[in-house]
Design a protein around this motif. Structure first.
Motif, PDB file in Angstrom:
ATOM      1  N   THR A 321       0.869  -1.181   0.000  1.00 20.91           N
ATOM      2  CA  THR A 321       0.000   0.000   0.000  1.00 20.91           C
ATOM      3  C   THR A 321       0.908   1.233   0.000  1.00 20.91           C
ATOM      4  O   THR A 321       1.949   1.221   0.664  1.00 20.91           O
ATOM      5  CB  THR A 321      -0.884  -0.020   1.272  1.00 20.91           C
ATOM      6  N   GLY A 322       0.558   2.255  -0.732  1.00 17.99           N
ATOM      7  CA  GLY A 322       1.453   3.396  -0.957  1.00 17.99           C
ATOM      8  C   GLY A 322       1.843   4.137   0.318  1.00 17.99           C
ATOM      9  O   GLY A 322       1.274   3.960   1.382  1.00 17.99           O
ATOM     10  N   MET A 323       2.855   4.994   0.142  1.00 18.69           N
ATOM     11  CA  MET A 323       3.349   5.899   1.179  1.00 18.69           C
ATOM     12  C   MET A 323       3.938   5.194   2.395  1.00 18.69           C
ATOM     13  O   MET A 323       4.024   5.759   3.472  1.00 18.69           O
ATOM     14  CB  MET A 323       2.234   6.862   1.659  1.00 18.69           C
ATOM     15  N   ARG A 324       4.336   3.932   2.179  1.00 22.93           N
ATOM     16  CA  ARG A 324       5.085   3.216   3.230  1.00 22.93           C
ATOM     17  C   ARG A 324       6.478   2.976   2.670  1.00 22.93           C
ATOM     18  O   ARG A 324       6.683   2.027   1.893  1.00 22.93           O
ATOM     19  CB  ARG A 324       4.414   1.894   3.597  1.00 22.93           C
ATOM     20  N   ILE A 325       7.396   3.847   2.942  1.00 24.44           N
ATOM     21  CA  ILE A 325       8.777   3.850   2.444  1.00 24.44           C
ATOM     22  C   ILE A 325       8.771   3.494   0.952  1.00 24.44           C
ATOM     23  O   ILE A 325       9.619   2.749   0.463  1.00 24.44           O
ATOM     24  CB  ILE A 325       9.693   2.950   3.319  1.00 24.44           C
ATOM     25  N   GLU A 326       7.828   4.074   0.258  1.00 28.32           N
ATOM     26  CA  GLU A 326       7.626   3.835  -1.178  1.00 28.32           C
ATOM     27  C   GLU A 326       8.716   4.540  -1.977  1.00 28.32           C
ATOM     28  O   GLU A 326       8.909   5.747  -1.839  1.00 28.32           O
ATOM     29  CB  GLU A 326       6.254   4.386  -1.573  1.00 28.32           C
ATOM     30  N   GLN A 327       9.453   3.770  -2.804  1.00 28.38           N
ATOM     31  CA  GLN A 327      10.576   4.346  -3.548  1.00 28.38           C
ATOM     32  C   GLN A 327      10.070   4.883  -4.892  1.00 28.38           C
ATOM     33  O   GLN A 327       9.463   4.160  -5.677  1.00 28.38           O
ATOM     34  CB  GLN A 327      11.632   3.268  -3.796  1.00 28.38           C
ATOM     35  N   ILE A 328      10.294   6.183  -5.126  1.00 27.23           N
ATOM     36  CA  ILE A 328       9.851   6.827  -6.369  1.00 27.23           C
ATOM     37  C   ILE A 328      11.064   7.437  -7.068  1.00 27.23           C
ATOM     38  O   ILE A 328      11.867   8.106  -6.409  1.00 27.23           O
ATOM     39  CB  ILE A 328       8.829   7.961  -6.066  1.00 27.23           C
ATOM     40  N   VAL A 329      11.240   7.176  -8.366  1.00 28.92           N
ATOM     41  CA  VAL A 329      12.283   7.866  -9.136  1.00 28.92           C
ATOM     42  C   VAL A 329      11.574   8.877 -10.032  1.00 28.92           C
ATOM     43  O   VAL A 329      10.812   8.504 -10.924  1.00 28.92           O
ATOM     44  CB  VAL A 329      13.119   6.886  -9.978  1.00 28.92           C
ATOM     45  N   ALA A 330      11.784  10.161  -9.763  1.00 33.92           N
ATOM     46  CA  ALA A 330      11.119  11.223 -10.510  1.00 33.92           C
ATOM     47  C   ALA A 330      11.686  11.315 -11.925  1.00 33.92           C
ATOM     48  O   ALA A 330      12.811  10.846 -12.181  1.00 33.92           O
ATOM     49  CB  ALA A 330      11.325  12.553  -9.774  1.00 33.92           C
ATOM     50  N   PRO A 331      10.943  11.918 -12.864  1.00 31.26           N
ATOM     51  CA  PRO A 331      11.472  12.099 -14.235  1.00 31.26           C
ATOM     52  C   PRO A 331      12.839  12.792 -14.242  1.00 31.26           C
ATOM     53  O   PRO A 331      13.661  12.557 -15.106  1.00 31.26           O
ATOM     54  CB  PRO A 331      10.403  12.960 -14.903  1.00 31.26           C
ATOM     55  N   SER A 332      13.070  13.620 -13.226  1.00 28.88           N
ATOM     56  CA  SER A 332      14.364  14.324 -13.151  1.00 28.88           C
ATOM     57  C   SER A 332      15.501  13.387 -12.777  1.00 28.88           C
ATOM     58  O   SER A 332      16.672  13.739 -12.886  1.00 28.88           O
ATOM     59  CB  SER A 332      14.277  15.414 -12.070  1.00 28.88           C
ATOM     60  N   GLY A 333      15.153  12.184 -12.270  1.00 29.38           N
ATOM     61  CA  GLY A 333      16.191  11.261 -11.796  1.00 29.38           C
ATOM     62  C   GLY A 333      16.300  11.248 -10.280  1.00 29.38           C
ATOM     63  O   GLY A 333      16.941  10.368  -9.689  1.00 29.38           O
ATOM     64  N   LEU A 334      15.664  12.233  -9.631  1.00 25.40           N
ATOM     65  CA  LEU A 334      15.706  12.286  -8.164  1.00 25.40           C
ATOM     66  C   LEU A 334      14.985  11.070  -7.573  1.00 25.40           C
ATOM     67  O   LEU A 334      13.918  10.689  -8.061  1.00 25.40           O
ATOM     68  CB  LEU A 334      14.995  13.559  -7.679  1.00 25.40           C
ATOM     69  N   THR A 335      15.598  10.475  -6.543  1.00 27.88           N
ATOM     70  CA  THR A 335      14.964   9.352  -5.838  1.00 27.88           C
ATOM     71  C   THR A 335      14.290   9.884  -4.575  1.00 27.88           C
ATOM     72  O   THR A 335      14.896  10.639  -3.815  1.00 27.88           O
ATOM     73  CB  THR A 335      16.014   8.282  -5.473  1.00 27.88           C
TER      74      THR A 335
END
Ligand SMILES: CC(=O)N[C@H]1[C@@H](OP(=O)(O)OP(=O)(O)OC[C@H]2O[C@@H](n3ccc(=O)[nH]c3=O)[C@H](O)[C@@H]2O)O[C@H](CO)[C@@H](O)[C@@H]1O[C@H](C)C(=O)N[C@@H](C)C(=O)N[C@H](CCC(=O)N[C@@H](CCC[C@@H](N)C(=O)O)C(=O)O)C(=O)O
Ligand SMILES: Nc1ncnc2c1ncn2[C@@H]1O[C@H](COP(=O)(O)OP(=O)(O)OP(=O)(O)O)[C@@H](O)[C@H]1O
Ligand SMILES: C[C@@H](N)C(=O)N[C@H](C)C(=O)O
Length: 467
Positions: A321-335
């Motif tokens: 379920t989201g927002m639990r140490i959910e890893q996101i890589v933004a289009p900019s490359g930022l993690t």
């Protein structure tokens, strides 16, 4: 979901039909919000803090609901398909209890200060390799959410995995009596809702209530690193079901299962344990705390005979379920580590440890917001987090909220060289943060639900950053 006649439902929830002519009316499902009407379903009007659902009973009948409950002390019931009850919430819970008994599935109840939803998702994934499993959706874990979850359950469900939350004593006791778990999990005892409970000992007592409704011979799987749980289990006022079996998991080697090796990588952790010594299990989640949650889920899986092969297959398909140490890589490359669902000192430290365990990033940036409902020691808890983060675990610290000023102050005190920026206005924090971070950085975002830090996550995802 529950599918029966109105007459049957009246008998199941202890109510009486207002008009006999509706006895054979077919009803499918239950709902509690007129703003989300379910055609042909039973409306359950609840009396809440802001509204009384009874005000909408007549309109939902006109708009396609199959029937409605009506609390006798709410004046004259509307005409039509109505079941009269003394208390609509109690009737909802009784209906759920009766439907669960009718389905006859086995039940896993999961509680704890942190990790209920995570562990519920893990247990669901592992059991679903072999069984037809129904689970709590999102965070529907309280006196309303749990009955609604049960009533949504398909009639051919083999195992129900039910999350049980509380913010006071005797709440989990009621949930356990409704759910009648065969297996119960206590993930940990932290500080969540300390304001209402007053001490961690009281939190432990509240969590151990999960055994009160367990079936005889049931299995309690608990975090063995926490001494308060066996202390409460041994207390005179703790009534244990006949033949209760226990199993412990945790970091300490005194547990029935514990990690024997962990290798952290950019997308998760490969680990072995005492009971899973073969080639490592690849957990696609960050944070050592999720290895500990996984040990609990593995104990449930073994109890239901899930094979090692299906465990491995299951883990590869794990989605939290989201927002639990959910890893996101933004289009900019930022993690971004989106851990914005909630926060307490235990989960805040676990998140900071997860950030610290990552390698290969330019800077490790922590955006930490207020932790709510912690009671009179709230300032000390925030200062403790500032010290924890500043002790060589983060490179840049942003804080958000009035309580988090303590976090910033404590960090500055032990690390005058650390870049620490404190804000009480997101509109000021966000542009400052965007100017500061680099596409090769990693940013942890975490605070209590009421701080709504997902707004910062959304802003970071949208922005093109300096390369
Ligand atoms: C009672 C209810 O369901 N309320 C939901 C409603 O809130 P709203 O403020 O709009 O209305 P009222 O509560 O005053 O309304 C009473 C009823 O009237 C209905 N109604 C209202 C207006 C209208 O036009 N038509 C209507 O029919 C209304 O639907 C009510 O039935 O809507 C909100 C927005 O959708 C919901 O968020 C709100 O739901 C409440 C919060 C709720 O408890 N929902 C459960 C299904 C649930 O499980 N929610 C979980 C959160 C659970 C949680 O916080 N757990 C804690 C631990 C347990 C603490 C426990 N002591 C507790 O109090 O909860 C945790 O730490 O995990 C979730 O949403 O994630
Ligand atoms: N075992 C754990 N120890 C410490 N923190 C944890 C643990 N498991 C999960 N967390 C963290 O706790 C937060 C909430 O996770 P999760 O939603 O799984 O817990 P929960 O008990 O369901 O929360 P809630 O009480 O809101 O339902 C997240 O930040 C998560 O990373
Ligand atoms: C939202 C509820 N589940 C919760 O966890 N509340 C605490 C106070 C938080 O949001 O951290």
């Amino acid at each position: 979901m529950i599918t029966t006649t109105l007459g049957q439902m009246a008998a199941m929830c202890g109510g009486t039909l207002s008009q006999e002519q509706h006895r054979e009316l077919p009803i499918q499902g239950v709902f509690t919000d007129s703003r989300q009407i379910k055609q042909g379903s039973l409306f359950v009007p609840l009396v809440g803090e802001r509204f009384d659902g009874h005000a909408y009973a007549e309109s939902v009948l006109k708009d396609g609901a199959g029937a409605t409950l009506w609390q006798r002390d709410r004046g004259e019931a509307p005409a039509g398909a109505v079941i009269l009850v003394d208390d609509t919430l109690a009737a909802l819970q009784t209906l759920a209890e009766a439907y669960l008994a009718e389905v006859g599935c086995r039940v896993v109840g999961i509680t704890g200060s942190n990790g209920k939803t995570t562990t519920k998702d893990m247990v669901y994934t592992l059991l679903s390799t072999t069984y037809k499993v129904h689970k709590t959706g999102g965070n529907f874990n309280n006196h309303i959410g749990l009955p609604l979850t049960i009533l949504e359950m398909p009639a051919d469900t083999e195992i129900a995995v039910l999350e049980m939350g509380m913010s006071g004593r005797h709440e989990i006791e009621r949930l356990s009596q409704i759910a009648r778990p065969d297996v119960a999990v206590i993930t940990n005892i932290g500080e969540a809702h300390l304001l209402q409970l007053g001490s961690r000992h009281e939190i432990a007592r509240a969590k151990v209530e999960i055994i009160s409704g367990m079936k005889p011979g049931g299995l309690l799987i608990y975090h063995g690193d926490e001494p308060l749980i066996p202390t409460v289990l041994g207390e005179a006022e703790t009534v244990k079901p006949e033949g209760l079996r226990t199993f412990t998991f945790g970091l300490d080697q005194s547990n029935d299962d514990y990690p024997t090796g962990m290798m952290f990588h950019s997308k998760g952790i490969i680990f072995t344990s005492l009971l899973h010594p073969e080639e490592g299990l690849d957990l696609p989640l960050l944070g050592q705390h999720n290895v500990i949650n996984c040990l609990a889920a593995l104990a449930v899986a073994r109890h239901f005979g899930i094979t090692e092969e299906n465990i491995r297959t299951g883990l590869t398909g794990l989605h939290l379920t989201g927002m639990r140490i959910e890893q996101i890589v933004a289009p900019s490359g930022l993690t971004i580590l989106n851990d914005a669902y909630n926060a307490s000192p235990t989960s805040m430290k676990a998140a900071i440890d997860a950030l610290h365990s990552l390698k290969g990033y330019h800077h490790k940036v922590a955006v930490l917001g207020d932790m709510l409902e912690l009671g009179p020691q709230e300032k000390e808890f925030h200062a403790e987090i500032g010290q924890y983060a500043a002790a060589d675990r983060v490179d840049v610290l942003y804080t958000y909220g009035p309580l988090s000023e303590e976090t910033a102050e404590a960090a500055r005190k032990i690390r005058p060289d650390l870049s620490v920026f404190s804000f009480t206005d997101k509109a000021e924090l966000i542009p400052h943060l965007i100017k500061r971070v680099h596409a090769k950085d990693v940013v942890l975002v975490k605070a209590s639900r009421g701080m709504k830090l997902e707004e910062i996550v959304d802003a970071l995802v949208k922005e093109n950053l300096q390369k």
